[in-house]
Design an enzyme around this catalytic site. Structure first.
Site, short mmCIF file in Angstrom:
data_model
loop_
_atom_site.label_atom_id
_atom_site.label_comp_id
_atom_site.label_asym_id
_atom_site.label_seq_id
_atom_site.Cartn_x
_atom_site.Cartn_y
_atom_site.Cartn_z
N SER A 239 -4.42 2.28 0.84
CA SER A 239 -5.19 2.02 2.06
C SER A 239 -6.48 2.84 2.02
O SER A 239 -6.58 3.84 1.30
CB SER A 239 -4.36 2.42 3.28
N GLU B 45 0.85 -1.19 0.00
CA GLU B 45 0.00 0.00 0.00
C GLU B 45 0.88 1.25 0.00
O GLU B 45 1.86 1.32 0.74
CB GLU B 45 -0.92 0.01 1.22
#
Length: 304
Positions: free
Chosen positions: A201, A176
């Site tokens: 995220s 992420e």
């Protein structure tokens, strides 16, 4: 805002179960389903506030009332509707709204395609009010390099930051890119876009698109982009295009940087499918869903 991971997870679950469901189905679901939870980063409240307001039972209750979910068994042994019926809504709560008065009329992300992402990319629609962005590419082959460039001011307003070799094969594992978006917010850089073959995220903020497929490590078009290439991100028309002829660079292409992998990571890299296929490791996964009208090259690019 919600995490774009839902797209890949649902696609992966469907592939494993042999169900015909892919990224375009996720997009259509977002078009049809409004946002009824006012949660950060695009909204006002935290997950703890959702719990206090009535929790996921209350959300399920709203979905059931709107006819958006079916009554199925749950792990408790009771039906989903029975569990939803036990929701205890906090009087005066403002976290969970209704389908009649949603937070957003449609879901919080879209799947877009184009020259840069022939098999799709997932773009967040919360945390910003932009539907079109044009700017020069600032290309990085890992998240750390992009983070340092943001920190030292090498990239900023007006740029399209591209972070590649972070996809399922490139990672390996598809990290992420929260670090870079947090740095941009911390430096108050707002007029910027970010594209990556990695993930984001639910806490990521700004005009960001991830899951760009095919990824750089698989030779996707994102691997052919160079610093300064003009990039156009058009959410309305669901395209990410680069206004140069990328295929003219194909003959000279060699992966710039794929992190060495050994053992289980090497096996994963060899087996894993595209993010547009759920990044599954099963043999012969279902092909990526690409709408016919979005598969063609852009007019600008085709003419270049």
């Amino acid at each position: 805002g919600g995490s774009t991971n839902a797209v890949m997870h649902l696609t992966a679950i469907a592939a494993e179960a042999g169900v015909d469901f892919g990224v375009e189905d996720c997009h259509q679901a977002c078009v049809e389903a409004p946002v009824i939870c006012d949660l950060k980063p695009g909204g006002r409240f935290l997950a703890s506030h959702l719990y206090a307001a009535g929790g996921t039972r209350l959300v399920a209750q709203r979905l059931a009332e709107a006819g958006k979910i079916a009554n199925v068994p749950t792990v408790s042994g009771r039906s989903l509707f029975a569990e939803a019926g036990d929701a205890e809504e906090q009087p005066g709560q403002q976290v969970v709204t209704s389908f009649d008065a949603p937070v957003m009329a449609r879901g919080s992300y879209a799947v877009i395609y184009g020259d840069v992402a022939p098999e799709g990319a997932v773009i967040k629609l919360t945390g910003h009010k932009v539907d079109r962005f044009e700017g020069p590419a600032a290309v990085f082959d890992c998240e750390e390099d992009a983070f340092h460039a943001v920190q030292d001011g090498s990239v900023g307003e007006g740029d399209v930051i591209i972070i590649r070799y972070e996809g399922p094969k490139g990672g390996p594992g598809m990290r992420e890119m929260l670090q870079v978006t947090a740095a941009l917010k911390g430096r108050k850089v707002e007029n910027v876009a970010l594209l990556t073959d990695g993930r984001f995220s639910g806490a990521s903020y700004g005009f960001v698109a991830g899951h760009v497929s095919p990824e750089a490590a698989a030779g996707g078009p994102i691997a052919l982009i160079r610093d300064g290439d003009p990039i156009v991100i058009d959410v309305t028309n669901r395209r990410i295009d680069v206004l140069v002829d990328l295929e003219a660079r194909r003959a000279d292409f060699a992966p710039n940087r794929i992190r060495p992998a050994q053992g289980v990571f090497a096996k994963y890299r060899a087996a894993v499918a595209s993010a547009s296929q759920g990044a599954v490791t099963i043999p012969n996964p279902p092909p990526a869903q690409v709408p016919a009208d979005l598969a063609a090259r852009s007019t600008e690019n085709a003419a270049s």
